[in-house]
Structures are given as C-alpha cells and as structure tokens.
Write a protein that holds these residues in place. Sequence first.
Motif, mmCIF file in Angstrom:
data_model
loop_
_atom_site.group_PDB
_atom_site.id
_atom_site.type_symbol
_atom_site.label_atom_id
_atom_site.label_comp_id
_atom_site.label_asym_id
_atom_site.label_seq_id
_atom_site.Cartn_x
_atom_site.Cartn_y
_atom_site.Cartn_z
ATOM 1 N N SER A 30 0.583 7.502 7.421
ATOM 2 C CA SER A 30 0.768 8.954 7.344
ATOM 3 C C SER A 30 1.198 9.394 5.943
ATOM 4 C CB SER A 30 1.751 9.451 8.403
ATOM 5 O OG SER A 30 3.011 8.876 8.248
ATOM 6 N N ILE A 31 1.713 8.469 5.160
ATOM 7 C CA ILE A 31 1.872 8.674 3.720
ATOM 8 C C ILE A 31 0.893 7.694 3.082
ATOM 9 C CG2 ILE A 31 3.382 8.486 1.701
ATOM 10 C CD1 ILE A 31 5.744 9.174 3.516
ATOM 11 N N ALA A 32 -0.121 8.228 2.426
ATOM 12 C CA ALA A 32 -1.242 7.421 1.947
ATOM 13 C C ALA A 32 -0.940 6.733 0.614
ATOM 14 C CB ALA A 32 -2.485 8.283 1.829
ATOM 15 N N LEU A 33 -0.008 5.794 0.662
ATOM 16 C CA LEU A 33 0.322 4.984 -0.508
ATOM 17 C C LEU A 33 0.281 3.515 -0.111
ATOM 18 C CD1 LEU A 33 3.380 6.901 -2.031
ATOM 19 C CD2 LEU A 33 1.232 6.404 -3.189
ATOM 20 N N PRO A 34 -0.480 2.695 -0.834
ATOM 21 C CA PRO A 34 -0.497 1.267 -0.530
ATOM 22 C C PRO A 34 0.848 0.627 -0.874
ATOM 23 C CG PRO A 34 -2.358 1.872 -1.927
ATOM 24 C CD PRO A 34 -1.435 3.051 -1.863
ATOM 25 N N LEU A 35 1.339 -0.171 0.038
ATOM 26 C CA LEU A 35 2.613 -0.854 -0.112
ATOM 27 C C LEU A 35 2.369 -2.270 -0.630
ATOM 28 C CD1 LEU A 35 5.693 -0.795 0.453
ATOM 29 C CD2 LEU A 35 5.153 -1.602 2.759
ATOM 30 N N ILE A 36 3.054 -2.633 -1.694
ATOM 31 C CA ILE A 36 2.919 -3.970 -2.277
ATOM 32 C C ILE A 36 4.134 -4.798 -1.899
ATOM 33 C CG2 ILE A 36 2.889 -5.286 -4.438
ATOM 34 C CD1 ILE A 36 1.474 -2.922 -5.734
ATOM 35 N N SER A 37 3.874 -5.984 -1.349
ATOM 36 C CA SER A 37 4.936 -6.958 -1.127
ATOM 37 C C SER A 37 4.816 -7.998 -2.229
ATOM 38 C CB SER A 37 4.781 -7.642 0.229
ATOM 39 O OG SER A 37 5.062 -6.740 1.261
ATOM 40 N N ILE A 38 5.901 -8.267 -2.902
ATOM 41 C CA ILE A 38 5.869 -9.184 -4.029
ATOM 42 C C ILE A 38 5.580 -10.615 -3.568
ATOM 43 C CG2 ILE A 38 7.195 -10.065 -6.001
ATOM 44 C CD1 ILE A 38 6.292 -7.054 -6.114
ATOM 45 N N GLU A 39 6.003 -10.961 -2.343
ATOM 46 C CA GLU A 39 5.714 -12.256 -1.744
ATOM 47 C C GLU A 39 5.232 -12.015 -0.318
ATOM 48 O OE1 GLU A 39 8.631 -15.469 -2.350
ATOM 49 O OE2 GLU A 39 9.792 -13.971 -3.426
ATOM 50 N N PRO A 40 4.631 -13.037 0.313
ATOM 51 C CA PRO A 40 4.153 -12.850 1.685
ATOM 52 C C PRO A 40 5.266 -12.678 2.727
ATOM 53 C CG PRO A 40 3.225 -14.848 0.712
ATOM 54 C CD PRO A 40 4.180 -14.278 -0.264
#
Length: 86
Positions: free
Chosen positions: A43-53
């Motif tokens: 619903s907020i169109a921003l890709p989320l980056i995880s630094i590690e899995p």
Amino acid sequence: MDTRFLLMARYDASPVIPLDRVRKDFFPHLAAPMFLRKLKEGSIALPLISIEPSQKSAKGIHLDDLAKYLDKRREEALKTFAHLHM
C-alpha cells in the motif's frame, strides 16, 4: 529540482536509507510496525531492501526508489491541482 540529488545531500550520498529514517522523515504519522506492514503489503509502493536474508537484518529504502516515489506523488498532486483549478 532533482529529487535524487536533494536526497543524496540529505542522506550523505548513502545509496540505502535506513527504514526508520525514511519513516521519521516522510511518514511520521505511522508507527514503525504499521509502516513496515504497509511496505510489505504494497500500500506504500516502495521496495524494501534487507541487507541480509535474515528477518532481523537491517532494512532500508534505496535512494533512487524513494526519489521516484516522491516524484510520482508530486505528479499526482499536480494533476489534482490542475483539475481543481482549471
């Protein structure tokens, strides 16, 4: 103005902005868990980056993605403004 350039200056040219800084700067009305939930559900169109899995790893938003999001929101606001003031 170039949104990307302004964000680079604001965040010391870091390519990935910590999630909590993005939330505090642009979504202060949302608590951290709600902000994360809205990102994950889209619903907020921003890709989320995880630094590690790992689920516990640091998370952030890429500067380019935030710039595009802000520019898109501005375009939508300008269209609404033009429609209301024509």
